[in-house]
Every structure is written in structure tokens, then in C-alpha cells.
Design an enzyme around this catalytic site. Sequence first.
Site, PDB file in Angstrom:
ATOM      1  N   ARG A 170      27.016  36.841  65.788  1.00 36.13           N
ATOM      2  CA  ARG A 170      26.132  37.131  67.246  1.00 36.13           C
ATOM      3  C   ARG A 170      27.444  37.752  68.196  1.00 36.13           C
ATOM      4  O   ARG A 170      28.745  37.711  67.858  1.00 36.13           O
ATOM      5  CB  ARG A 170      25.515  36.270  67.941  1.00 36.13           C
ATOM      6  CG  ARG A 170      26.009  34.717  67.775  1.00 36.13           C
ATOM      7  CD  ARG A 170      27.356  34.648  68.458  1.00 36.13           C
ATOM      8  NE  ARG A 170      27.236  35.289  69.776  1.00 36.13           N
ATOM      9  CZ  ARG A 170      28.377  35.394  70.516  1.00 36.13           C
ATOM     10  NH1 ARG A 170      29.918  34.953  69.923  1.00 36.13           N
ATOM     11  NH2 ARG A 170      28.501  35.744  71.713  1.00 36.13           N
ATOM     12  N   GLY A 171      26.973  38.572  69.217  1.00 37.18           N
ATOM     13  CA  GLY A 171      28.016  39.255  70.051  1.00 37.18           C
ATOM     14  C   GLY A 171      27.702  40.638  69.561  1.00 37.18           C
ATOM     15  O   GLY A 171      27.810  41.141  68.561  1.00 37.18           O
ATOM     16  N   ALA A 172      27.274  41.627  70.788  1.00 39.86           N
ATOM     17  CA  ALA A 172      27.268  42.943  70.400  1.00 39.86           C
ATOM     18  C   ALA A 172      27.821  43.658  69.450  1.00 39.86           C
ATOM     19  O   ALA A 172      27.688  44.102  68.259  1.00 39.86           O
ATOM     20  CB  ALA A 172      26.949  43.715  71.480  1.00 39.86           C
ATOM     21  N   ARG A 194      17.308  42.536  65.768  1.00 37.26           N
ATOM     22  CA  ARG A 194      17.681  42.324  66.889  1.00 37.26           C
ATOM     23  C   ARG A 194      17.493  43.553  67.835  1.00 37.26           C
ATOM     24  O   ARG A 194      18.204  44.573  67.351  1.00 37.26           O
ATOM     25  CB  ARG A 194      18.921  41.541  67.280  1.00 37.26           C
ATOM     26  CG  ARG A 194      18.895  40.096  66.421  1.00 37.26           C
ATOM     27  CD  ARG A 194      20.419  39.256  67.062  1.00 37.26           C
ATOM     28  NE  ARG A 194      19.605  38.832  68.372  1.00 37.26           N
ATOM     29  CZ  ARG A 194      20.840  38.157  69.177  1.00 37.26           C
ATOM     30  NH1 ARG A 194      21.819  38.029  68.707  1.00 37.26           N
ATOM     31  NH2 ARG A 194      20.133  37.700  70.341  1.00 37.26           N
ATOM     32  N   GLN A 234      26.722  29.292  73.891  1.00 37.00           N
ATOM     33  CA  GLN A 234      27.790  30.056  73.306  1.00 37.00           C
ATOM     34  C   GLN A 234      29.113  30.047  74.194  1.00 37.00           C
ATOM     35  O   GLN A 234      30.100  30.336  73.848  1.00 37.00           O
ATOM     36  CB  GLN A 234      27.333  31.738  73.242  1.00 37.00           C
ATOM     37  CG  GLN A 234      26.243  32.148  72.277  1.00 37.00           C
ATOM     38  CD  GLN A 234      25.075  31.952  72.823  1.00 37.00           C
ATOM     39  OE1 GLN A 234      24.797  31.255  73.752  1.00 37.00           O
ATOM     40  NE2 GLN A 234      24.119  32.767  72.109  1.00 37.00           N
ATOM     41  N   ASP A 239      25.565  43.999  76.221  1.00 39.04           N
ATOM     42  CA  ASP A 239      24.967  43.956  74.887  1.00 39.04           C
ATOM     43  C   ASP A 239      24.326  45.533  75.008  1.00 39.04           C
ATOM     44  O   ASP A 239      24.364  46.352  73.810  1.00 39.04           O
ATOM     45  CB  ASP A 239      23.721  43.278  74.705  1.00 39.04           C
ATOM     46  CG  ASP A 239      24.320  42.032  74.314  1.00 39.04           C
ATOM     47  OD1 ASP A 239      24.578  41.027  75.148  1.00 39.04           O
ATOM     48  OD2 ASP A 239      24.453  41.655  72.985  1.00 39.04           O
ATOM     49  N   ASN A 275      22.998  41.902  79.128  1.00 40.21           N
ATOM     50  CA  ASN A 275      23.844  41.023  78.768  1.00 40.21           C
ATOM     51  C   ASN A 275      23.032  39.536  78.356  1.00 40.21           C
ATOM     52  O   ASN A 275      21.958  39.535  78.913  1.00 40.21           O
ATOM     53  CB  ASN A 275      25.054  40.819  79.366  1.00 40.21           C
ATOM     54  CG  ASN A 275      26.258  39.984  78.669  1.00 40.21           C
ATOM     55  OD1 ASN A 275      26.270  40.209  77.511  1.00 40.21           O
ATOM     56  ND2 ASN A 275      26.825  39.195  79.553  1.00 40.21           N
ATOM     57  N   LYS A 276      23.570  38.629  77.970  1.00 42.28           N
ATOM     58  CA  LYS A 276      23.080  37.187  77.809  1.00 42.28           C
ATOM     59  C   LYS A 276      22.405  36.828  79.050  1.00 42.28           C
ATOM     60  O   LYS A 276      22.740  36.908  80.284  1.00 42.28           O
ATOM     61  CB  LYS A 276      24.144  36.257  77.567  1.00 42.28           C
ATOM     62  CG  LYS A 276      23.780  34.653  77.456  1.00 42.28           C
ATOM     63  CD  LYS A 276      22.656  34.638  76.334  1.00 42.28           C
ATOM     64  CE  LYS A 276      23.059  35.205  74.906  1.00 42.28           C
ATOM     65  NZ  LYS A 276      22.068  35.610  74.049  1.00 42.28           N
TER      66      LYS A 276
END
Lengths: 354, 354
Positions: free
Chosen positions: A46-48, A81, A179, A220, A230-231
Site C-alpha cells: 500500500r501507499g500510492a 483501488r 499504518q 494519493d 490522502n488517507k
Amino acid sequence: MSVRALWFERGRLFLLDQRRLPSRVVVQGYTQVEHVAEAIRSMVVRGAPSIGVAAAYGMALASRQAGWTSARAARLLGSTRPTANDLFVGIDAVRSAWDHGRDPLEAASEYRDIVVGECHRIGEAGAPLFRTRERVLTHCNAGALATVEWGTALAPLRVAHDRGSPIFVWVDETRPLLQGSRLTAWELEQEGIPHAVIADNAAGHFMRRGEVDAVIVGADRIARNGDFANKVGTYEKAVLARENGIPFYVAAPFSTFDPASADGTAIPVEERSEEELRRMGGSELMPRKSRARNPAFDVTPSRFVTSFITPTGLASPRGLGQVFRARVRATEARSAARGSARARTGRRSTRRSD
Amino acid sequence: MSVRALWFERGRLFLLDQRRLPSRVVVQGYTQVEHVAEAIRSMVVRGAPSIGVAAAYGMALASRQAGWTSARAARLLGSTRPTANDLFVGIDAVRSAWDHGRDPLEAASEYRDIVVGECHRIGEAGAPLFRTRERVLTHCNAGALATVEWGTALAPLRVAHDRGSPIFVWVDETRPLLQGSRLTAWELEQEGIPHAVIADNAAGHFMRRGEVDAVIVGADRIARNGDFANKVGTYEKAVLARENGIPFYVAAPFSTFDPASADGTAIPVEERSEEELRRMGGSELMPRKSRARNPAFDVTPSRFVTSFITPTGLASPRGLGQVFRARVRATEARSAARGSARARTGRRSTRRSD
């Protein structure tokens, strides 16, 4: 020993299973695009920037599998995603190579190198900001795990720490998937950077008490006007930072900048399963009949951003046009370089798919 | 069947163990003040009004135990948790009876009845606000569990729901101890009030999308100028509500109003153990060597409050002086009533401790 989220070796894509950290370090090798897609969907990776690189290698694996066209592989990986722009940039980088008869694996590795290089430049560009702003809050994980190496938000902090700044990081634990406490704290601990995990609820408390000098997050997807996804929770921190007069920075490589999104309303926000809120380990956290809502991201308007930290340096929200143009120039320059390389070696398109 | 956090029966204080909800409903009887103090400290019982009543009964139990003076019992119970004003009001109510030779148990039950009655009046006073503001966000648990019966923040929502308003509650899960997902969702589920649990991080997202019509919370201590302490994260919601033009209500009985605190800087904020962030069920949520910070409360400046909902009706932050005076009058009226009752029955102080 530096943290790496993924690497490609002897025909396999290796992914560090980020769902298992920090209690277990589990690495799994992948040879099939279907499994890479599932790993992205289920957040093994995960993580763009990291999912962009994983998808790029997923495309490369598909090109070696029977029965896959570049379009089919791109569709599958693109459906995993919706929010991170990098996913689509990573897919397209390899699809374009595949469609033009260049080596997809070489293209994936080149894409990886670009992302890592850009994160390194983000670290250099952002580090001077943290010479005097030493107590820095971050949300989610925008470290090496999210970006293959270096990180986006964590890169400037790493560089500043290496140069002797007494950096201290407030780590939002980042519910529901933690995270922050699982991944960011783990990275910081590996590198000896002092930090404290806090409930997401406590960030405002420490800001109001003057114990936070700056906030830095990754992204993201960044729209042309500087609104960014973003998150989930990032918007809350941005509003609180402004309320308390604290600078708010967003660090991202070019792959996160989306020229097709005019503003934040164009960014799709993924809503994930209730289960992420309902259970943890073996524990049930809420009544069975109660419902939950679980948006994975939120969109923060550009007016809350002090500066973007990009591979070409700092940019204000109003100065983003230049970043978008630099992004285009960088892509064109790479295409041109490939064109002349192709001309030199006489290589031609030999494979092409729909 | 209505939810009750605690009750006194045949010489025992019964506490519903709020740490075990929602997966198990466990009730434990207490006969000794030491154990009641430990139950408050470890949050078997929590919520400012509920811990005030539990402490009142704890005092009453001490008065029946050998070797306890009212001062010693008050010291022990007063050391359990520092922030909630109600704790000290509940202790003092019984200590005063004990010191003046009235029956401490009767005083504890009277204190309980006052709190329950005030919460009921809060429900009546606040309900009209929610005829047109139907999608209401709440943080932590300020329901019956926190207040013996009715609730503070939840009381107006219960009354509005009973009167046919289509109330829908956004429930912040409220890390680290999840009083939202475990307790508020459980209460709402028991009463058939539609709701959805969200990560604390998602509240801003839904506010910005126009899906939240109002925010309502309880309080642990309200200063004379209207600054108030409540569960950590409340300040974040208050700032976000104002940013998004959403009314923000604080519901509390008189016992939460602290005339001795001029403003928020006078309110002590409890910092609890790292363990609450470190582990959940059997799972370790962060690296062992990483540190955590865990303030249990934060302080929200009064300028973020649209209205306080009190037993005597709504009050703006500037109108709080009147609430503080009403609080004093209510106390004086009760003392006077007791005085005349004592005069009538000819009862005299027979017990007195230091």
C-alpha cells in the site's frame, strides 16, 4: 539496513506483507499478475507510489504469462483501488512499453527507479524546512514502505535527521488500519528517529498546546488546483494545523499529480469494508448489528497546504502549474531518450496488444 | 429494557463492566471503597456523571467499613481520575452528609437521583434542536452508560427519536478505548436508533460532504468561561464543525460545571498508560521499542460551542454565568429542604469524622 517495500529478483516480484508488520516480517514472491492485483487490493502492498511500482511489475509479469494482453492486465490492475493516481501511472508506463514492443520488465524497473529517484529529491528539497521545525506530525505512512524506498513525507525527515537536526515525529496511529503505529513507527524505530505514537484524536490536543511545529503528509492524488486525496483523517489534520498556525506540507512524486483532475471533486474516494472497523485481531470492536462506514481517503482543499514538496522543489498551491509542466517535460524527456536509444540499437516494436 | 451503568441493592454497588461491552455483559457487585476506587481507575465505570455517582456510593460503602474516615475515603476516590468534575461533586455530596451525621447511603442515592433527573431534563431541553438536524455526530459515549441513565449527549437524541424524528447518529469509534463503537453503538442498537460507526479520522470527511447536521458531545469539566474538557478528539471535532458551519452542542448536568476553574487552563488533563495504544485484544499494534503518548482528554475553547444543553435549558457560552448561578441555587435549595426535614424529624448530627 534500509527498509524496502518491494523488489524484483529472478523473475519474481517480492512484496513485504505490510499487513503483518510490526509483529512479523513476511516477504512473499509473486509471478502472476492476478496475485499481484489481489495483493494490491488486500493491501499487502500500500501507499500510492508503492502500489504504482507493484502494478508496473504486475504488468511486466502479465507480459510473460500466456493469455494476457496489456489491456486486460491494465484493466485488472486498474480495478484494484480507485484513488491513488500512481497506480494508473505505473500501469500506463509499462503498458506503453509493452504496446510499443519495448521490454515491459525493463519499463517497470525504469519506472521504479524514477519513483525512488524522485523520493530522494523530495528528501533533499524538504529537509531544510525541518532545521527549525523539529516536532513534526505525520499521518498514515508515507515512508519507504509506501514508496519503495525513502518515502515522501518521511524522506525530508530522514535527511534532516541524518544531517543532525533533532527531529521528533508525532505518529498518528491512523485508524482503521494503523499504518502509523504499525508502519511509520516501525520505520522510524529501524532508523533511530525519536517518535511517539498517538491516537488520531490527540493530534489536535498537542497542536493546541504548541507541541507540534509542522505537519507533513503524503498524497494519493493531487488535482490541478492543489486539492489532494490522502488517507482519511488528513483533512482533519490540515484544518487543525491552520487553526493553530502550523505549516502543513504535502510531499509527492510526479506520479501522484493528476492532470486529468481539475479539482478535488474529480477524485474518486474508495470506501472499504466495514470489517476494518469491526474487528481487530480476534476482538470484536462493535455490536454485530451496528453498521459502519469506512472511507479510506478524504480530500483536502488546497487552501490548507503551505507547500507541496516535489522532486523539483517546493511549490505553493498556486505554483502547481509549474509542477504539472515539469511533470510533462520529465515524461517527454524520457520518451525522447528512449527514442534515440531505440534509434541507436535499431530495436523495433515487435509486440503489440489491443 | 433501559440501559443502566450502575445501581445499589442490598448493600452492594453493582457496576456494569464497560470494558467488556459489547461482546459480554458482565455485572460485578462491590462492598468496599477500595474496590470501587480501582473500578473507577481502571474504567470498569466511566463517563463523568457515572463516576460521580459511583464515587458517591463508594463513600457510602466506606462509611460502613471499619477504619475509614470521610476524609480518607474522599482522598482515595479523588485520586482515581483527575479530569471529571463530577467525581469530586459526587464525593463531596456524600462527605458532607457523612460529616453532618446524615445517612451517607441516603445522600448517595439522592445524588444519583439528582444526576438522573438532570439528564432527563437535558433530554427534554435538547430534543427540539434535533427536529431538523437529524444526522448527528457524537464522540465517545455520553449515553446512559456514562450517566447512570438517559445520557447527556444521547438524551436529546433519545427523546427526539421517541417523538418520531428520523435521527441518525454518526458514532466516532473514539480511540484508544473505543467508547463510541463499543458503548454508544451498543446503546443505540439496544434502542433501535439508526447509526453508523466511523473511524475518528472520517468525521471531517462526512462533515465536508454535508452529511452531518450537528455535533453533540458530553463533557468532563466545564470552566466558568465555557472552555470544557471532554474525551480526547472532542477539540478536533469542534474545530471541524466550525470550519464546516455545523452547530456544536455540549450537554452536561450541573455536576460537570466547575466554578473553581476560571477557564480551560485550570483543567487538569489525565494522561493514561501507553498500553491503551499499544495492544488490543491479543494484538500488538506498534513496535515494542516505540513510545506512545496517551492524553485521555482535551480542552475545547468555548468559542467553538454553539450552545450548552443544561438541566435548565440551552445556554450560550456567554450565558453560562446564569447556569453557574442556577447550579448554586439548586444546591442551596436542597440544603434548605434537608434543613427543614431535619428540623421536622428532630434528627441530629450523630456521626462526624475529620
